[in-house]
Design an enzyme around this catalytic site. Structure first.
Site, PDB file in Angstrom:
ATOM      1  N   TYR A  86      -1.843  -0.335  10.909  1.00  0.00           N
ATOM      2  CA  TYR A  86      -1.996  -1.005   9.616  1.00  0.00           C
ATOM      3  C   TYR A  86      -0.792  -0.740   8.722  1.00  0.00           C
ATOM      4  O   TYR A  86      -0.165  -1.669   8.185  1.00  0.00           O
ATOM      5  CB  TYR A  86      -3.272  -0.535   8.925  1.00  0.00           C
ATOM      6  N   THR A 124       0.821  -1.202   0.000  1.00  0.00           N
ATOM      7  CA  THR A 124       0.000   0.000   0.000  1.00  0.00           C
ATOM      8  C   THR A 124       0.857   1.255   0.000  1.00  0.00           C
ATOM      9  O   THR A 124       2.022   1.229   0.450  1.00  0.00           O
ATOM     10  CB  THR A 124      -0.900   0.010   1.253  1.00  0.00           C
ATOM     11  N   ASP A 125       0.278   2.354  -0.468  1.00  0.00           N
ATOM     12  CA  ASP A 125       0.988   3.631  -0.405  1.00  0.00           C
ATOM     13  C   ASP A 125       1.106   4.161   1.021  1.00  0.00           C
ATOM     14  O   ASP A 125       1.916   5.047   1.310  1.00  0.00           O
ATOM     15  CB  ASP A 125       0.314   4.669  -1.299  1.00  0.00           C
TER      16      ASP A 125
END
Length: 374
Positions: A167, A141-142
């Site tokens: 996360y 993810t970014d």
């Protein structure tokens, strides 16, 4: 250097393949390679939905209910199906949930990724057959890059990691594990870091499906803070295209950012969805019969449901992906404009009530029943 594996000879294990992006990828890959082997491993936690694969199961796809932390199971699948490619989607991914229960994110995203890497190393590098041509592709993810100011350049593959939520930290750790197995053991890996996805099969807790379904049921549309948090949005089919290109052409050991070149503030996204649903209700009178408590059914604009709530802790202000590397090296170009993708998404949710209705949860269902009885 491991012998390069031709895409047509890839025999895939897709982890998290009953989740949002994983299910879309399975459909995309099956269309691209209709004769290839495709095995899905999914624990069917709250965000996994086997119904998302219903049209594929059988000859087109083998589904296995199981946990990526079950290393012997992964080893068994790799061996029995002679799998040579892992496409690793399985992850806990909702930031709000990571704030309240970070342990689940460490268990799945870090330990689960390590379990897969151990199984892959044993089967593909340390087995009696010697080194087997293979690929381990890791979906990230970014959010591992942290946050951007309004004028900062978009995230590149060499942007230092600075995760700001449990996360994001768990995904950053898993990225580092994949890199370590490449450099330490010679496992053939690639990693992609994507921007925010949207599209069909998206679990209703995420922003875009949540807004669509709340409008349909007359529920408030919660906006964190001032709603000016900016994200780069990527239609999920375009993401699948990028992953396929990496599997087919990507260089061993490389990272690729996949983005939509499409920055939007959260509040503007909500307003766009409101406008599209207002237009849909105006064009189709049956929608008012199906959703009598929707604002458009009562002669009110969907925007009247917007409600501002306290911002969540550590909320990153802006994400943006520089996807020039994958475009330059692999020929990647997103195929959907944001409004086109949102229209497709809204239409999909309007046409697939049977998919999302069972996912709303008992509390949501009780709320809807109470409203409809009033």
């Amino acid at each position: 250097m491991v012998e390069k594996l031709a895409a047509a000879k890839m025999r895939l294990l897709v982890t998290g393949g009953a989740g949002f992006i994983g299910a879309n990828f399975c459909h995309y890959w099956r269309c691209r390679y209709p004769q290839g082997t495709l095995v899905v491993l999914d624990a069917l936690t709250y965000a996994g939905n086997r119904a998302s694969l219903s049209s594929l199961e059988g000859q087109a796809c083998t589904f296995v209910a199981g946990d990526i932390n079950d290393t012997p199971l992964v080893e068994k699948l790799l061996q029995e199906h002679e799998l040579n490619t892992i496409v690793h989607f399985a992850a806990e991914s909702h930031v709000d949930r990571s704030i309240h229960d970070p342990d689940a994110f460490l268990n799945t995203n870090i330990l689960g990724t390590h379990s897969l890497l151990r199984a892959a190393r044993k089967q593909w590098l340390d087995g009696p057959q010697g080194v087997i041509p293979h690929r381990f592709h890791h979906i990230s993810t970014d959010e591992v890059y942290g946050t951007l100011g309004p004028q900062d350049p978009a995230f590149r593959e060499d942007t230092p990691y600075a995760p700001n939520s449990p996360y994001a930290a768990s995904k950053a750790a898993s990225d580092h594990l994949v890199r370590a197995y490449q450099h330490t053991y010679g496992l053939c890996t690639t990693t992609s870091n994507c921007s925010n996805n949207y599209g069909p099969y998206h679990f209703p807790e995420k922003l875009i499906p949540l807004v669509i379904l709340n409008i349909l049921h007359g529920r408030p549309l919660p906006i964190y803070g001032d709603g000016q948090q900016i994200r780069d949005w990527l239609f999920v089919e375009d993401h699948c295209q990028g992953i396929a290109l990496i599997l087919e052409q990507g260089v061993e050991g490389e990272n690729y950012n996949i983005g939509g070149h499409n920055e939007w503030a959260n509040l503007d996204i909500v307003r766009l969805i409101c406008r599209l649903l207002d237009e849909a209700f105006a064009a189709d009178a049956t929608l008012a019969e199906r959703y009598p408590h929707a604002a458009p059914s009562q002669g009110k604009p969907a925007e009247s449901l917007i409600s501002y709530v306290k911002d969540r802790p550590g909320h990153d202000r802006r994400y943006a992906i520089d996807a020039s590397k994958i475009g330059r090296e692999l020929g990647y170009t997103p195929q959907h404009s944001f409004e086109e993708g949102i229209r497709k998404t809204v239409d999909w949710y309007l046409q697939n009530t049977g998919w999302w209705q069972p996912l709303l949860g008992e509390q949501y269902a009780q709320w809807v029943q109470k409203q409809y009885a009033s």
